[in-house]
Write an enzyme that holds these catalytic residues in place. Sequence first.
Site, mmCIF file in Angstrom:
data_model
loop_
_atom_site.group_PDB
_atom_site.id
_atom_site.type_symbol
_atom_site.label_atom_id
_atom_site.label_comp_id
_atom_site.label_asym_id
_atom_site.label_seq_id
_atom_site.Cartn_x
_atom_site.Cartn_y
_atom_site.Cartn_z
ATOM 1 N N CYS A 2 57.531 31.174 54.755
ATOM 2 C CA CYS A 2 58.603 30.274 54.078
ATOM 3 C C CYS A 2 58.154 29.198 53.522
ATOM 4 C CB CYS A 2 59.732 29.908 54.924
ATOM 5 S SG CYS A 2 60.689 31.465 55.620
ATOM 6 N N GLY A 28 58.557 32.212 49.328
ATOM 7 C CA GLY A 28 59.499 32.977 49.925
ATOM 8 C C GLY A 28 60.416 33.229 48.830
ATOM 9 N N THR A 304 46.662 36.060 42.351
ATOM 10 C CA THR A 304 46.104 35.254 43.545
ATOM 11 C C THR A 304 44.345 35.545 43.163
ATOM 12 O OG1 THR A 304 47.975 35.097 44.688
ATOM 13 C CG2 THR A 304 45.903 34.809 45.673
ATOM 14 N N ASP A 366 40.325 41.954 44.356
ATOM 15 C CA ASP A 366 41.784 41.485 44.875
ATOM 16 C C ASP A 366 41.384 40.534 45.878
ATOM 17 O OD1 ASP A 366 44.224 40.644 44.897
ATOM 18 O OD2 ASP A 366 44.947 42.732 45.167
ATOM 19 N N ASP A 367 42.244 39.514 46.390
ATOM 20 C CA ASP A 367 42.002 38.475 47.252
ATOM 21 C C ASP A 367 42.357 39.246 48.698
ATOM 22 O OD1 ASP A 367 45.130 38.195 46.235
ATOM 23 O OD2 ASP A 367 45.143 38.366 48.129
#
Length: 507
Positions: A2, A28, A304, A366-367
Amino acid sequence: MCGVVGIFGSSPVNQQLYDALTVLQHRGQDAAGIVTEENEKFFLRKSNGLVRDVFHTRHMQSLRGNIGIGHVRYPTAGTSSNAESQPFYVNSPYGIVLAHNGNLTNAAELNKSLYQSDLRHVNTTSDSEVLLNVFAHELQVQGKLKPTADDIFTAVKGVHKRCKGAYGVVALISGYGLVAFRDPHGIRPLVYGKRIAENGNAEYMVASESVALDVQGYELIDDVQPGQAIFVDYQGKLHIQQCAENTVKTPCIFEYVYFARPDSIIDGISVYKARLRMGDVLGDKILAERPNHDIDVVIPIPDTSRTSALQLANRIGVNFREGFMKNRYIGRTFIMPGQKQRKKSVRQKLNAIGLEFKGKNVLLVDDSIVRGTTCNEIIEMARDAGAKKVYFASAAPEVVFPNVYGIDMPAAEELIAHGRSNEEIRQSIGADWLIYQDLEDLKEATRIHKDDKQDFDCSVFNGCYVTGDVDEAYLQALEAARSDAKKVTNSVTDSSMIDLHNDEDDG
Ligand SMILES: O=P(O)(O)OC[C@H]1O[C@H](OP(=O)(O)OP(=O)(O)O)[C@H](O)[C@@H]1O
Ligand SMILES: NC(=O)CC[C@H](N)C(=O)O
Ligand SMILES: [Mg+2]
């Protein structure tokens, strides 16, 4: 994961809180909430949905006062019901509201002791409501009509003694001020900063990530250190104290891999720089394993992985191309609640540009690969777009263990790398070659300096849970309660839960 924010201002903070939450939205997407305080009365608006959907003009006008906290939620405990959106409120002592990022690993025991010994009632299944009640009890037992900063720090000490797991917390104590604290391992991030307002007064902001401070002109003072608490009293004085006896700084490495925004600085480490270095070291591994590789082009999987993929391409001396276009109106797929929605969203979110694939050997970067939702879809899209060979690189190692500290990965069986060899994963995702980052390389890339001793919570990669209280039985119970299959059953009860705050009809 969050996002939390707290502001001590010198003029109404509703808009500032809203703006901070939009900047933390990547942490979030399920629910959002704001509480402000004026004349010792709280004003709360919280509900399921994105920040822009939860707060309408009429809510903003009602969120009065110069002090407040906010939250964006990605559920990792309890249910996704409106009732478990945050902040939470207790009326005694004083009136306290609290917002939490992280996950408690002993919430069930605490819930029992809150009821049996502290005579407190917790109305939801949220661990954050438990945390709030522990904090409230630890303040209450001091029996002060007017708590001082020391009393508040004593309460935080009590929280550290009783609560296990991960917590980055912001809270308001009605009539007294803004509190923030972080668990003794500093697993989840929390920073604070200051600015001088146009009226000449000092204002403070605490937030999960420094980017929330940057965009509103706050200057980063420091991270809230593991175990530390800060308190801004009603006179605007900042108090800071270490409240835990044994602290070991082990921030979650997955923040650097995926969760945080690249323009944030967490525990003194630039997320952007760490991602660049992840690309460097993975590039070196590719060159070592395949010195005569036949990669024609490096393609990131937005969003990302862009930073590390660009650096990786530079390192191996291959062209970097944006072969996938991202629909900017679709959020992050990994933090969506169900597998069906996640799978559908990858297709809605990303589309291939044929030109970059036709007849080429492409290296997709990709991360991380977690459930394999993204790479499964993307590799198929690359082939459909005419790629000759599709190679795949992950800037993080194999994710094989559940997370218990605020990332919703409760079931090992749902992780594509769990119990599979590299070759089995490669076959399962349909790649022609698959390479993962090594854990030591990831750590080295994330540390500021090579010889720095900074360690991290790497539990999803190595199964080592830094709080020392997570065993096989705990993991089994977690899986039984929160696996994807279980969540489908739960969602029926979620929607019928009636909350204690009056949530108006959203229509
Ligand atoms: O193997 P998986 O279970 O699919 O999880 C990993 C993927 O999910 C994340 O992307 P996401 O779409 O959430 O966010 P992003 O746009 O920030 O990359 C992450 O960046 C990977 O692409
Ligand atoms: N991802 C998080 O930080 C979640 C906070 C809290 N455990 C909740 O489920 O609401
Ligand atoms: Mg992604």
